[in-house]
Design a protein around this motif. Structure first.
Motif, PDB file in Angstrom:
ATOM      1  N   GLY A 188       0.783  -1.224   0.000  1.00 10.65           N
ATOM      2  CA  GLY A 188       0.000   0.000   0.000  1.00 10.65           C
ATOM      3  C   GLY A 188       0.818   1.279   0.000  1.00 10.65           C
ATOM      4  N   CYS A 189       2.047   1.222  -0.497  1.00 13.18           N
ATOM      5  CA  CYS A 189       2.901   2.413  -0.432  1.00 13.18           C
ATOM      6  C   CYS A 189       2.280   3.595  -1.174  1.00 13.18           C
ATOM      7  N   GLY A 190       1.534   3.338  -2.232  1.00 15.64           N
ATOM      8  CA  GLY A 190       0.860   4.421  -2.948  1.00 15.64           C
ATOM      9  C   GLY A 190      -0.150   5.133  -2.076  1.00 15.64           C
ATOM     10  N   LEU A 191      -0.908   4.366  -1.278  1.00 16.80           N
ATOM     11  CA  LEU A 191      -1.878   4.984  -0.366  1.00 16.80           C
ATOM     12  C   LEU A 191      -1.184   5.788   0.733  1.00 16.80           C
ATOM     13  N   TYR A 192      -0.033   5.297   1.194  1.00 15.38           N
ATOM     14  CA  TYR A 192       0.712   6.035   2.203  1.00 15.38           C
ATOM     15  C   TYR A 192       1.158   7.380   1.644  1.00 15.38           C
ATOM     16  N   ILE A 193       1.623   7.381   0.401  1.00 16.49           N
ATOM     17  CA  ILE A 193       2.060   8.627  -0.230  1.00 16.49           C
ATOM     18  C   ILE A 193       0.864   9.532  -0.505  1.00 16.49           C
ATOM     19  N   LEU A 194      -0.201   8.965  -1.060  1.00 14.84           N
ATOM     20  CA  LEU A 194      -1.386   9.735  -1.425  1.00 14.84           C
ATOM     21  C   LEU A 194      -2.041  10.408  -0.218  1.00 14.84           C
ATOM     22  N   THR A 195      -2.066   9.712   0.920  1.00 12.79           N
ATOM     23  CA  THR A 195      -2.717  10.251   2.120  1.00 12.79           C
ATOM     24  C   THR A 195      -1.730  10.903   3.091  1.00 12.79           C
ATOM     25  N   LEU A 196      -0.497  11.074   2.633  1.00 13.70           N
ATOM     26  CA  LEU A 196       0.561  11.658   3.467  1.00 13.70           C
ATOM     27  C   LEU A 196       0.748  10.879   4.769  1.00 13.70           C
ATOM     28  N   GLY A 197       0.555   9.578   4.713  1.00 17.88           N
ATOM     29  CA  GLY A 197       0.767   8.714   5.858  1.00 17.88           C
ATOM     30  C   GLY A 197      -0.433   8.531   6.763  1.00 17.88           C
TER      31      GLY A 197
ATOM     32  N   VAL B 156      -5.474   4.036   9.984  1.00 18.08           N
ATOM     33  CA  VAL B 156      -6.443   2.985   9.652  1.00 18.08           C
ATOM     34  C   VAL B 156      -5.778   1.622   9.746  1.00 18.08           C
ATOM     35  N   VAL B 157      -4.565   1.504   9.221  1.00 17.11           N
ATOM     36  CA  VAL B 157      -3.834   0.229   9.259  1.00 17.11           C
ATOM     37  C   VAL B 157      -3.590  -0.187  10.707  1.00 17.11           C
TER      38      VAL B 157
END
Length: 130
Positions: free
Chosen positions: A60-69, A74-75
């Motif tokens: 999910g690295c894309g989601l981490y980048i997209l949501t600024l972490g 949620v994780v």
């Protein structure tokens, strides 16, 4: 020695969370039972985090980048719910009563308390190499 200190820090973080967050409870009867339950849940939480967190971060690295972490909140809440489910399979008296606000606030509080305690308590990795 460091792993034992981290286990104790996680157990203390879980204990403080059960005191502060209404939806997270510890149902053991005696003090010894509560300590044993907290240590067992700390082990489960540590294993769940050690095994699943790197996989989730990689996938999910894309989601981490997209949501600024922010997806990390949620994780962490989902990992806390998974810990609750595994603890239930072993009949441990640890209960998380849902995703919001219990798991989310609990995961945040566990993270903050663990961070503070890790900053205050040396675990052997903090030695200078002079």
């Amino acid at each position: 020695m460091g792993i034992i200190i981290r286990l104790l820090i996680t157990a203390v973080s879980l204990w403080i969370t059960t005191l502060v967050i209404d939806g997270i409870s510890l149902t053991a009867d005696s003090t010894t039972g509560k300590i044993g339950t907290l240590l067992a849940v700390a082990v489960i939480f540590g294993v769940v985090n050690a095994v699943l967190r790197p996989i989730i971060k990689t996938i999910g690295c894309g989601l981490y980048i997209l949501t600024l972490g922010l997806i990390a909140i949620v994780v962490n809440a989902l990992l806390l719910l998974l810990t609750d489910w595994i603890a239930g399979q072993f009949d441990l008296g640890f209960q998380v009563d849902g995703f919001w606000p219990s798991a989310v606030l609990g995961a945040l509080l566990i993270g903050v308390v663990s961070w503070l305690l890790n900053a205050l308590v040396p675990d052997g990795r903090d030695r200078d190499e002079d």
